[in-house]
Design a protein around this motif. Sequence first.
Motif, PDB file in Angstrom:
ATOM      1  N   VAL A   3       4.051  -4.341   0.713  1.00  0.00           N
ATOM      2  CA  VAL A   3       5.469  -3.926   0.716  1.00  0.00           C
ATOM      3  C   VAL A   3       5.797  -4.470  -0.028  1.00  0.00           C
ATOM      4  CG1 VAL A   3       7.698  -4.834   2.240  1.00  0.00           C
ATOM      5  CG2 VAL A   3       5.166  -4.332   3.288  1.00  0.00           C
ATOM      6  N   PHE A   4       5.414  -5.543  -0.747  1.00  0.00           N
ATOM      7  CA  PHE A   4       5.343  -6.399  -1.757  1.00  0.00           C
ATOM      8  C   PHE A   4       6.400  -4.772  -2.854  1.00  0.00           C
ATOM      9  CE2 PHE A   4       5.442 -10.531  -0.253  1.00  0.00           C
ATOM     10  CZ  PHE A   4       6.992 -11.025   0.221  1.00  0.00           C
ATOM     11  N   GLU A   5       4.557  -4.400  -3.216  1.00  0.00           N
ATOM     12  CA  GLU A   5       4.224  -3.933  -4.357  1.00  0.00           C
ATOM     13  C   GLU A   5       5.624  -2.263  -4.054  1.00  0.00           C
ATOM     14  OE1 GLU A   5       0.866  -2.006  -4.250  1.00  0.00           O
ATOM     15  OE2 GLU A   5      -0.550  -3.673  -5.908  1.00  0.00           O
ATOM     16  N   ASP A   6       5.731  -2.118  -3.345  1.00  0.00           N
ATOM     17  CA  ASP A   6       6.930  -0.664  -2.755  1.00  0.00           C
ATOM     18  C   ASP A   6       8.102  -1.850  -3.736  1.00  0.00           C
ATOM     19  OD1 ASP A   6       5.567   0.979  -1.534  1.00  0.00           O
ATOM     20  OD2 ASP A   6       5.813   0.562   0.701  1.00  0.00           O
ATOM     21  N   ALA A   7       8.472  -2.680  -3.375  1.00  0.00           N
ATOM     22  CA  ALA A   7       9.990  -3.524  -3.811  1.00  0.00           C
ATOM     23  C   ALA A   7       9.711  -3.546  -5.685  1.00  0.00           C
ATOM     24  CB  ALA A   7       9.701  -4.397  -2.975  1.00  0.00           C
ATOM     25  N   TRP A   8       9.091  -3.524  -6.255  1.00  0.00           N
ATOM     26  CA  TRP A   8       8.806  -3.694  -7.093  1.00  0.00           C
ATOM     27  C   TRP A   8       8.687  -2.377  -8.000  1.00  0.00           C
ATOM     28  CZ3 TRP A   8       5.179  -2.183 -10.472  1.00  0.00           C
ATOM     29  CH2 TRP A   8       3.597  -2.151 -10.303  1.00  0.00           C
ATOM     30  N   LYS A   9       7.995  -1.634  -7.311  1.00  0.00           N
ATOM     31  CA  LYS A   9       7.511  -0.157  -7.772  1.00  0.00           C
ATOM     32  C   LYS A   9       9.186   1.042  -7.604  1.00  0.00           C
ATOM     33  CE  LYS A   9       2.987   0.193  -7.529  1.00  0.00           C
ATOM     34  NZ  LYS A   9       1.648   1.239  -6.984  1.00  0.00           N
ATOM     35  N   GLU A  29      14.429  -3.548 -12.907  1.00  0.00           N
ATOM     36  CA  GLU A  29      13.222  -3.661 -13.679  1.00  0.00           C
ATOM     37  C   GLU A  29      13.608  -5.185 -13.627  1.00  0.00           C
ATOM     38  OE1 GLU A  29       9.910  -4.256 -16.647  1.00  0.00           O
ATOM     39  OE2 GLU A  29      10.908  -2.072 -15.615  1.00  0.00           O
ATOM     40  N   SER A  30      15.206  -6.089 -13.157  1.00  0.00           N
ATOM     41  CA  SER A  30      15.031  -6.890 -13.629  1.00  0.00           C
ATOM     42  C   SER A  30      14.514  -7.772 -12.271  1.00  0.00           C
ATOM     43  CB  SER A  30      16.912  -7.303 -13.642  1.00  0.00           C
ATOM     44  OG  SER A  30      17.331  -6.478 -12.507  1.00  0.00           O
ATOM     45  N   GLU A  31      14.144  -6.999 -11.925  1.00  0.00           N
ATOM     46  CA  GLU A  31      13.548  -7.826 -10.271  1.00  0.00           C
ATOM     47  C   GLU A  31      11.997  -7.848 -10.148  1.00  0.00           C
ATOM     48  OE1 GLU A  31      15.538  -6.674  -6.441  1.00  0.00           O
ATOM     49  OE2 GLU A  31      17.446  -7.380  -7.522  1.00  0.00           O
ATOM     50  N   ARG A  32      11.226  -7.109 -11.635  1.00  0.00           N
ATOM     51  CA  ARG A  32       9.573  -6.914 -11.336  1.00  0.00           C
ATOM     52  C   ARG A  32       9.292  -7.978 -10.693  1.00  0.00           C
ATOM     53  NH1 ARG A  32       7.447  -2.256 -13.726  1.00  0.00           N
ATOM     54  NH2 ARG A  32       5.149  -2.848 -13.575  1.00  0.00           N
ATOM     55  N   GLY A  41      14.242 -13.660 -14.849  1.00  0.00           N
ATOM     56  CA  GLY A  41      14.647 -12.661 -13.559  1.00  0.00           C
ATOM     57  C   GLY A  41      14.763 -13.395 -12.498  1.00  0.00           C
ATOM     58  N   SER A  42      12.974 -13.985 -12.539  1.00  0.00           N
ATOM     59  CA  SER A  42      12.749 -14.604 -10.889  1.00  0.00           C
ATOM     60  C   SER A  42      13.693 -14.858  -9.930  1.00  0.00           C
ATOM     61  CB  SER A  42      11.551 -15.015 -11.269  1.00  0.00           C
ATOM     62  OG  SER A  42       9.961 -13.252 -11.362  1.00  0.00           O
ATOM     63  N   ASP A  97      -1.166  -6.998  -9.853  1.00  0.00           N
ATOM     64  CA  ASP A  97      -0.697  -7.598 -11.805  1.00  0.00           C
ATOM     65  C   ASP A  97      -0.263  -6.714 -12.541  1.00  0.00           C
ATOM     66  OD1 ASP A  97      -1.033  -9.483 -13.662  1.00  0.00           O
ATOM     67  OD2 ASP A  97      -2.979  -8.991 -14.041  1.00  0.00           O
ATOM     68  N   GLY A  98       0.781  -6.180 -12.293  1.00  0.00           N
ATOM     69  CA  GLY A  98       1.616  -5.957 -14.103  1.00  0.00           C
ATOM     70  C   GLY A  98       1.944  -4.101 -13.856  1.00  0.00           C
ATOM     71  N   GLY A  99       1.141  -3.019 -14.391  1.00  0.00           N
ATOM     72  CA  GLY A  99       0.912  -2.518 -14.553  1.00  0.00           C
ATOM     73  C   GLY A  99      -0.513  -1.296 -12.961  1.00  0.00           C
ATOM     74  N   GLY A 100      -0.637  -2.559 -12.735  1.00  0.00           N
ATOM     75  CA  GLY A 100      -2.241  -1.990 -11.197  1.00  0.00           C
ATOM     76  C   GLY A 100      -3.050  -3.130 -11.127  1.00  0.00           C
ATOM     77  N   GLY A 101      -2.949  -3.622 -11.763  1.00  0.00           N
ATOM     78  CA  GLY A 101      -4.546  -4.183 -11.212  1.00  0.00           C
ATOM     79  C   GLY A 101      -4.328  -5.465 -11.428  1.00  0.00           C
ATOM     80  N   THR A 102      -5.150  -6.660 -10.346  1.00  0.00           N
ATOM     81  CA  THR A 102      -4.769  -7.682 -10.589  1.00  0.00           C
ATOM     82  C   THR A 102      -6.590  -8.486 -10.500  1.00  0.00           C
ATOM     83  OG1 THR A 102      -5.452  -7.005  -8.077  1.00  0.00           O
ATOM     84  CG2 THR A 102      -3.388  -8.453  -8.739  1.00  0.00           C
ATOM     85  N   ASP A 103      -7.299  -9.573 -10.818  1.00  0.00           N
ATOM     86  CA  ASP A 103      -8.405  -9.899 -11.113  1.00  0.00           C
ATOM     87  C   ASP A 103      -9.602 -10.110  -9.918  1.00  0.00           C
ATOM     88  OD1 ASP A 103      -6.482 -11.252 -13.294  1.00  0.00           O
ATOM     89  OD2 ASP A 103      -5.613 -12.390 -11.954  1.00  0.00           O
ATOM     90  N   SER A 104     -10.028  -9.531 -10.692  1.00  0.00           N
ATOM     91  CA  SER A 104     -11.949  -9.511 -10.432  1.00  0.00           C
ATOM     92  C   SER A 104     -12.684 -10.477 -11.287  1.00  0.00           C
ATOM     93  CB  SER A 104     -12.554  -8.676  -9.951  1.00  0.00           C
ATOM     94  OG  SER A 104     -12.208  -7.595 -10.639  1.00  0.00           O
TER      95      SER A 104
END
Length: 208
Positions: A71-77, A81-84, A124-125, A166-173
């Motif tokens: 749901v949060f991903e939909d919001a940032w996409k 940009e100021s709320e990314r 902006g956060s 994370d950023g443009g499409g990948g979190t960490d592992s």
Amino acid sequence: MNRTASDRGRDRDGEGRARSARPRDGLGRPLPYGAEGVPRQPEGVVRTPEETLCEAQRLLDAGMPFHAHEVFEDAWKSGPESERDLWQGLAQLAVGLTHAARGNTAGGARLLRRGADRLADGPGSVRAAAAYGIDAGGLVAWARELADRASGGSRAEGADAGGAADGGGGTDSGGGTVAAGGAHPAAMVDPVAVDAAAEAPRLRLDQV
């Protein structure tokens, strides 16, 4: 559409994009085909900030932070940009909680800390959080405390957890931990099991 050999047999949505059709449990873990899973959140839904927060809180309270992160991903996409950084930070908190609840305490701790840093320091956060009544300070404190507790006080450096927050499409592992404050590993307590529903944070100031 041309398909390569590696594409053949992959699950795809109606527009031809790769998307696993395997059922998943409440923490987003894939189940065997034919098992009864928890429905995934529909992708690309445009919600108001109020709707985003209400739906995400409902999912967090139900012990489904993986679904809340979608749901949060939909919001940032779909948002400005100021709320990314705000929505990405919240997504990282949700996916960090997901991995901590799955037992990946090192990766979960790192994502919780990264999400906290993004909420605290992202351009902006703070302004966007204040505009929507989000308890940014409380969430930062919650995430850092849970990260320390879940990982036994260790600092997860380079421990990635997977996902898309994370950023443009990948979190960490990945792996590797360093003791917080330089503490010797022998002085750290064991990581603890995390109950996603019991640890669900309050997103709004009016919920605290």
